[in-house]
Scaffold this active site. Structure first.
Site, PDB file in Angstrom:
ATOM      1  N   TRP A   1      -5.089   3.261  11.815  1.00 33.57           N
ATOM      2  CA  TRP A   1      -4.913   3.020  10.390  1.00 33.57           C
ATOM      3  C   TRP A   1      -5.450   4.233   9.667  1.00 33.57           C
ATOM      4  O   TRP A   1      -6.633   4.480   9.748  1.00 33.57           O
ATOM      5  CB  TRP A   1      -5.659   1.753   9.927  1.00 33.57           C
ATOM      6  CG  TRP A   1      -5.407   1.555   8.476  1.00 33.57           C
ATOM      7  CD1 TRP A   1      -6.087   2.102   7.419  1.00 33.57           C
ATOM      8  CD2 TRP A   1      -4.338   0.780   7.905  1.00 33.57           C
ATOM      9  NE1 TRP A   1      -5.517   1.732   6.238  1.00 33.57           N
ATOM     10  CE2 TRP A   1      -4.443   0.930   6.504  1.00 33.57           C
ATOM     11  CE3 TRP A   1      -3.313   0.010   8.427  1.00 33.57           C
ATOM     12  CZ2 TRP A   1      -3.543   0.317   5.620  1.00 33.57           C
ATOM     13  CZ3 TRP A   1      -2.429  -0.601   7.552  1.00 33.57           C
ATOM     14  CH2 TRP A   1      -2.558  -0.453   6.165  1.00 33.57           C
TER      15      TRP A   1
ATOM     16  N   GLN B   1       0.802  -1.223   0.000  1.00 33.27           N
ATOM     17  CA  GLN B   1       0.000   0.000   0.000  1.00 33.27           C
ATOM     18  C   GLN B   1       0.838   1.278   0.000  1.00 33.27           C
ATOM     19  O   GLN B   1       0.318   2.347  -0.311  1.00 33.27           O
ATOM     20  CB  GLN B   1      -0.947  -0.013   1.208  1.00 33.27           C
ATOM     21  CG  GLN B   1      -1.984  -1.126   1.104  1.00 33.27           C
ATOM     22  CD  GLN B   1      -2.899  -1.180   2.316  1.00 33.27           C
ATOM     23  OE1 GLN B   1      -2.531  -1.725   3.344  1.00 33.27           O
ATOM     24  NE2 GLN B   1      -4.083  -0.604   2.193  1.00 33.27           N
TER      25      GLN B   1
ATOM     26  N   TYR C   1     -13.254  -1.853  12.720  1.00 30.53           N
ATOM     27  CA  TYR C   1     -13.699  -0.602  12.101  1.00 30.53           C
ATOM     28  C   TYR C   1     -15.162  -0.277  12.357  1.00 30.53           C
ATOM     29  O   TYR C   1     -15.528   0.885  12.415  1.00 30.53           O
ATOM     30  CB  TYR C   1     -13.476  -0.656  10.584  1.00 30.53           C
ATOM     31  CG  TYR C   1     -12.014  -0.583  10.196  1.00 30.53           C
ATOM     32  CD1 TYR C   1     -11.405   0.641   9.958  1.00 30.53           C
ATOM     33  CD2 TYR C   1     -11.240  -1.732  10.093  1.00 30.53           C
ATOM     34  CE1 TYR C   1     -10.068   0.731   9.617  1.00 30.53           C
ATOM     35  CE2 TYR C   1      -9.893  -1.654   9.742  1.00 30.53           C
ATOM     36  CZ  TYR C   1      -9.313  -0.421   9.506  1.00 30.53           C
ATOM     37  OH  TYR C   1      -7.991  -0.337   9.176  1.00 30.53           O
TER      38      TYR C   1
ATOM     39  N   ASN D   1      -2.019 -10.625   8.466  1.00 31.87           N
ATOM     40  CA  ASN D   1      -3.030  -9.594   8.592  1.00 31.87           C
ATOM     41  C   ASN D   1      -4.345 -10.097   8.011  1.00 31.87           C
ATOM     42  O   ASN D   1      -4.411 -10.436   6.828  1.00 31.87           O
ATOM     43  CB  ASN D   1      -2.612  -8.332   7.837  1.00 31.87           C
ATOM     44  CG  ASN D   1      -3.640  -7.228   8.018  1.00 31.87           C
ATOM     45  OD1 ASN D   1      -3.779  -6.690   9.113  1.00 31.87           O
ATOM     46  ND2 ASN D   1      -4.386  -6.921   6.979  1.00 31.87           N
ATOM     47  N   GLU D   2      -5.381 -10.170   8.833  1.00 32.46           N
ATOM     48  CA  GLU D   2      -6.752 -10.467   8.401  1.00 32.46           C
ATOM     49  C   GLU D   2      -6.862 -11.708   7.513  1.00 32.46           C
ATOM     50  O   GLU D   2      -7.230 -11.625   6.339  1.00 32.46           O
ATOM     51  CB  GLU D   2      -7.339  -9.244   7.685  1.00 32.46           C
ATOM     52  CG  GLU D   2      -7.372  -8.026   8.578  1.00 32.46           C
ATOM     53  CD  GLU D   2      -8.096  -6.828   7.961  1.00 32.46           C
ATOM     54  OE1 GLU D   2      -8.482  -6.900   6.782  1.00 32.46           O
ATOM     55  OE2 GLU D   2      -8.283  -5.837   8.675  1.00 32.46           O
TER      56      GLU D   2
ATOM     57  N   GLU E   1      -5.600   1.727  -1.400  1.00 30.93           N
ATOM     58  CA  GLU E   1      -6.627   1.011  -0.659  1.00 30.93           C
ATOM     59  C   GLU E   1      -7.163  -0.173  -1.481  1.00 30.93           C
ATOM     60  O   GLU E   1      -8.339  -0.243  -1.830  1.00 30.93           O
ATOM     61  CB  GLU E   1      -7.730   1.985  -0.233  1.00 30.93           C
ATOM     62  CG  GLU E   1      -8.903   1.403   0.530  1.00 30.93           C
ATOM     63  CD  GLU E   1      -8.545   0.568   1.740  1.00 30.93           C
ATOM     64  OE1 GLU E   1      -7.449   0.732   2.301  1.00 30.93           O
ATOM     65  OE2 GLU E   1      -9.364  -0.281   2.116  1.00 30.93           O
ATOM     66  N   TRP E   2      -6.273  -1.119  -1.826  1.00 28.51           N
ATOM     67  CA  TRP E   2      -6.636  -2.368  -2.488  1.00 28.51           C
ATOM     68  C   TRP E   2      -7.537  -2.140  -3.703  1.00 28.51           C
ATOM     69  O   TRP E   2      -7.197  -1.292  -4.524  1.00 28.51           O
ATOM     70  CB  TRP E   2      -7.237  -3.333  -1.444  1.00 28.51           C
ATOM     71  CG  TRP E   2      -6.338  -3.442  -0.237  1.00 28.51           C
ATOM     72  CD1 TRP E   2      -6.595  -2.980   1.028  1.00 28.51           C
ATOM     73  CD2 TRP E   2      -4.999  -3.980  -0.184  1.00 28.51           C
ATOM     74  NE1 TRP E   2      -5.511  -3.221   1.856  1.00 28.51           N
ATOM     75  CE2 TRP E   2      -4.518  -3.822   1.140  1.00 28.51           C
ATOM     76  CE3 TRP E   2      -4.164  -4.582  -1.124  1.00 28.51           C
ATOM     77  CZ2 TRP E   2      -3.250  -4.244   1.530  1.00 28.51           C
ATOM     78  CZ3 TRP E   2      -2.900  -5.006  -0.738  1.00 28.51           C
ATOM     79  CH2 TRP E   2      -2.460  -4.838   0.572  1.00 28.51           C
TER      80      TRP E   2
ATOM     81  N   ASN F   1      -8.172  -5.934  14.331  1.00 31.55           N
ATOM     82  CA  ASN F   1      -8.463  -4.866  13.386  1.00 31.55           C
ATOM     83  C   ASN F   1      -9.967  -4.659  13.435  1.00 31.55           C
ATOM     84  O   ASN F   1     -10.736  -5.555  13.101  1.00 31.55           O
ATOM     85  CB  ASN F   1      -8.071  -5.262  11.961  1.00 31.55           C
ATOM     86  CG  ASN F   1      -6.566  -5.366  11.776  1.00 31.55           C
ATOM     87  OD1 ASN F   1      -5.794  -5.164  12.713  1.00 31.55           O
ATOM     88  ND2 ASN F   1      -6.150  -5.666  10.562  1.00 31.55           N
TER      89      ASN F   1
ATOM     90  N   ARG G   1       3.724   0.144  13.038  1.00 30.85           N
ATOM     91  CA  ARG G   1       3.429  -1.167  12.444  1.00 30.85           C
ATOM     92  C   ARG G   1       3.535  -1.062  10.923  1.00 30.85           C
ATOM     93  O   ARG G   1       2.848  -0.236  10.312  1.00 30.85           O
ATOM     94  CB  ARG G   1       2.004  -1.596  12.834  1.00 30.85           C
ATOM     95  CG  ARG G   1       1.586  -2.887  12.174  1.00 30.85           C
ATOM     96  CD  ARG G   1       0.162  -3.338  12.475  1.00 30.85           C
ATOM     97  NE  ARG G   1      -0.123  -4.467  11.601  1.00 30.85           N
ATOM     98  CZ  ARG G   1      -1.273  -4.713  10.995  1.00 30.85           C
ATOM     99  NH1 ARG G   1      -2.320  -3.943  11.210  1.00 30.85           N
ATOM    100  NH2 ARG G   1      -1.405  -5.741  10.184  1.00 30.85           N
TER     101      ARG G   1
ATOM    102  N   HIS H   1       1.156  -9.211   4.735  1.00 31.51           N
ATOM    103  CA  HIS H   1       0.029  -8.300   4.539  1.00 31.51           C
ATOM    104  C   HIS H   1      -0.333  -8.326   3.053  1.00 31.51           C
ATOM    105  O   HIS H   1      -0.340  -7.314   2.370  1.00 31.51           O
ATOM    106  CB  HIS H   1       0.381  -6.887   5.029  1.00 31.51           C
ATOM    107  CG  HIS H   1      -0.813  -6.056   5.391  1.00 31.51           C
ATOM    108  ND1 HIS H   1      -0.932  -5.377   6.591  1.00 31.51           N
ATOM    109  CD2 HIS H   1      -1.958  -5.787   4.724  1.00 31.51           C
ATOM    110  CE1 HIS H   1      -2.085  -4.719   6.634  1.00 31.51           C
ATOM    111  NE2 HIS H   1      -2.721  -4.949   5.507  1.00 31.51           N
TER     112      HIS H   1
ATOM    113  N   GLU I   1      -5.471  -2.184  14.117  1.00 31.44           N
ATOM    114  CA  GLU I   1      -6.014  -1.245  13.132  1.00 31.44           C
ATOM    115  C   GLU I   1      -7.337  -0.705  13.639  1.00 31.44           C
ATOM    116  O   GLU I   1      -8.141  -1.440  14.224  1.00 31.44           O
ATOM    117  CB  GLU I   1      -6.283  -1.911  11.768  1.00 31.44           C
ATOM    118  CG  GLU I   1      -5.045  -2.211  10.971  1.00 31.44           C
ATOM    119  CD  GLU I   1      -5.349  -2.777   9.582  1.00 31.44           C
ATOM    120  OE1 GLU I   1      -6.447  -2.509   9.034  1.00 31.44           O
ATOM    121  OE2 GLU I   1      -4.486  -3.491   9.059  1.00 31.44           O
TER     122      GLU I   1
END
Ligand SMILES: *[C@@H]1O[C@H](CO)[C@@H](O)[C@H](O)[C@H]1NC(C)=O
Ligand SMILES: *[C@@H]1O[C@H](CO)[C@@H](O)[C@H](O)[C@H]1NC(C)=O
Ligand SMILES: *[C@@H]1O[C@H](CO)[C@@H](O)[C@H](O)[C@H]1NC(C)=O
Length: 526
Positions: free
Chosen positions: A451, A52, A341, A200-201, A458-459, A339, A109, A155, A405
């Site tokens: 984050w 990213q 949100y 990650n996730e 952003e992907w 993480n 991180r 990641h 995050e």
């Protein structure tokens, strides 16, 4: 960061369900500001990830990653955006470290790009010394500026070579390859890195990468076979890396190894209605437990996954976790990385009797008064984080929790949003809920990570969603960074270790609180 969840499975209804929901009905003080400070030694951090921010996708011997391949495939990423240059952190890392230092950050991180270190995926096929040197320079620069590195090993940017040779994470051969890579990282950087995150996730890796295909490697498989295989591999790879650290490196390096899971809070629409409570429990199981229960719980998959395997007769095609696997996976983390949100409201959908599908046995909605970010899944519901933290404490043996995050997106608009009041409100209210979780619920939260340090790729949304504390101008070749209002605000929180009574930051928060909570409209309960 990434989406909260994706329905990877057509799950078959399970009857074994549901702890009693005891989080209380509407509490009129729920949304009040609670001043106070965080425990001594509390970790304040910000986060990024290699693909990213780094750019430099094909220089100095770096190998191609699955995200290079995916973003270079037309139609996969909004506007055709790629991470080829991104924030150019490969060249600008010194400036980034200075900006962190200016904020008073003591932790950062970031992730290692596997193909920057092993361009073709394995050590045998060659180590890129330039890649290793880059991470050595970054780590040394951080430490020289008093900032402790917290390193994510994976990641999402798998070497494309391993995708091609093995089909990626669906193949258990990647357990060994990941283990070799992780061991190399512990050996090479572990003298200075004391916090490691294996993955990650993982749920997003498997569901968006191997079921919906919205993420690299873009595999679409609605049968769930690929995503469940991916999950098996990730769990075993994670556990093996943790055990190697524990037995081979821990004594000398004295670090900690955890994993970051993407977790959602599901609130029953009517907490007094058992059917809604059970629907919320099913939602929590589906979304959160795939990886949390094997690692932090009793070592088993959640019932919803086991039932999928059994009832859809997938078992012939799926490797099983043996008892030995399970015992290696259970407890294989020194902290629980979260993480988080957003939150959803879950309600029972009675039609599940006919459809026999857990997925169709609840519906998830949001409340009209919840502010929405630029990301279509991101609604600000601060109290959901406190409930999630308490849920983790109660369901997973009261672990050390690192929030790895949490953050807010706005749009790529002109003029740019530098006075990012919505983001300030998000951080203010969410961080205060973390304080309540620590002080009132005795959750052992040790770290909070915003984050993101700066706007980045952003992907699948490319640069259309901005999560940064720093603005990055992506049309300027030099990618200048500008601190937003939120960077100043977060830095004030760090300097005060929270919101001490009588401090300037606390007065400011008290002044802004009503506006941030939208208190005129929000008091009406769900
Ligand atoms: C690594 O991959 C590149 C192409 O991506 C290839 O040219 C090179 O020969 C490979 N090296 C090894 C040692 O396999
Ligand atoms: C971790 O390593 C220590 C020291 O070698 C050992 O005593 C302990 O059993 C290990 N933990 C697990 C879960 O294997
Ligand atoms: C971003 O950079 C471009 C090119 O240098 C410049 O024209 C533009 O004004 C900059 N935008 C902002 C908001 O600074």
């Amino acid at each position: 960061m990434e989406m909260l969840f994706f329905w990877a499975f057509s799950i078959v209804l399970t009857t074994a369900c549901c702890a009693v929901y005891d989080y209380g009905a509407y509490d009129p003080t729920r949304d009040d500001f609670r001043p106070g400070t965080f425990p001594d030694g509390f970790i304040w951090s910000t986060a990024t990830a290699s693909y990213q921010i780094e750019g430099a996708w094909n220089v100095d011997g770096k190998g191609e990653s699955i995200w290079d391949r995916f973003s270079h495939t037309p139609g996969k990423v909004d506007r055709g955006d790629t991470g080829d240059v991104a924030c150019d952190s490969y060249n600008k890392y010194r400036e980034d470290v200075q900006l962190m230092k200016n904020m008073g950050l003591k932790h950062y991180r970031f992730s290692l790009s596997w193909p920057r270190i092993f361009p073709n995926g394995t050590k045998e096929d060659g180590v890129s010394q330039d890649g290793v040197n880059y991470y050595n320079r970054l780590i040394d620069e951080l430490i020289a500026n008093g900032i402790a590195p917290m390193v994510t090993l994976y990641h999402w940017d798998l070497p494309q070579a391993l995708q091609e040779k093995y089909g990626g994470w669906v193949n258990e051969a990647l357990v060994g390859h990941y283990h070799n890579y992780a061991t190399f990282a512990f050996q090479t950087f572990g003298d200075r890195v004391k916090y490691w995150i294996t993955f990650n996730e993982p749920m997003i890796v498997c569901s968006l990468g191997y079921a919906s295909g919205e993420h690299a490697p873009g595999i679409q498989d609605s049968s769930s076979v690929s995503s469940l295989r991916c999950g098996h591999t990730l769990l075993k790879a994670h556990a093996r890396a943790w055990h190697t650290y524990n037995t081979t490196f821990r004594q000398l390096q004295r670090g900690k190894v955890g994993i970051s899971l993407s977790l959602l809070w599901a609130e029953p629409r009517d907490p007094d209605l058992p059917a809604d409570v059970q629907a919320a429990n099913r939602a929590m199981q589906m979304i959160n437990e795939w990886f949390a229960r094997p690692i932090f719980g009793d070592g088993d998959y959640p019932n919803v996954i086991e039932d999928t395997v059994q009832k859809l007769k997938l078992s012939m095609e799926l490797p099983e976790l043996s008892d030995e696997d399970k015992s290696l996976i259970r407890g294989s983390a020194d902290f629980f990385g979260v993480n988080h949100y957003s939150t959803r409201i879950a309600a029972d959908k009675p039609s599940h009797i006919q459809t026999q599908s857990v997925l169709e046995s609840f519906e998830m909605t949001t409340a009209p008064e919840w502010p929405r970010g630029q990301s279509d899944w991101l609604f600000a519901v601060p109290w959901g984080l406190r409930r999630l933290l308490r849920y983790i404490k109660e369901h997973y043996g009261d672990p050390d929790v690192y929030i790895t995050e949490n953050g807010w997106s706005d749009g790529d608009v002109q003029p740019p949003i530098l006075e990012d009041t919505d983001r300030v409100c998000y951080y203010m209210t969410y961080i205060d809920e973390v304080l309540k979780a620590i002080e009132e619920d005795q959750v052992k939260v040790r770290a909070y990570t915003a984050w993101s340090f700066m706007d980045n790729f952003e992907w699948a949304r490319g640069y259309t969603e901005r999560f940064g504390l720093h603005y990055v101008n992506f049309t300027d070749p030099s990618r200048p960074r500008t601190p937003k209002q939120s960077a100043k605000f977060y830095s004030d929180i760090i300097a005060n270790n929270g919101f001490p009574e009588g401090a300037e930051i606390t007065k400011m928060v008290q002044d802004m609180w009503g506006k941030c909570r939208g208190s005129d409209t929000v008091k009406e309960e769900l």
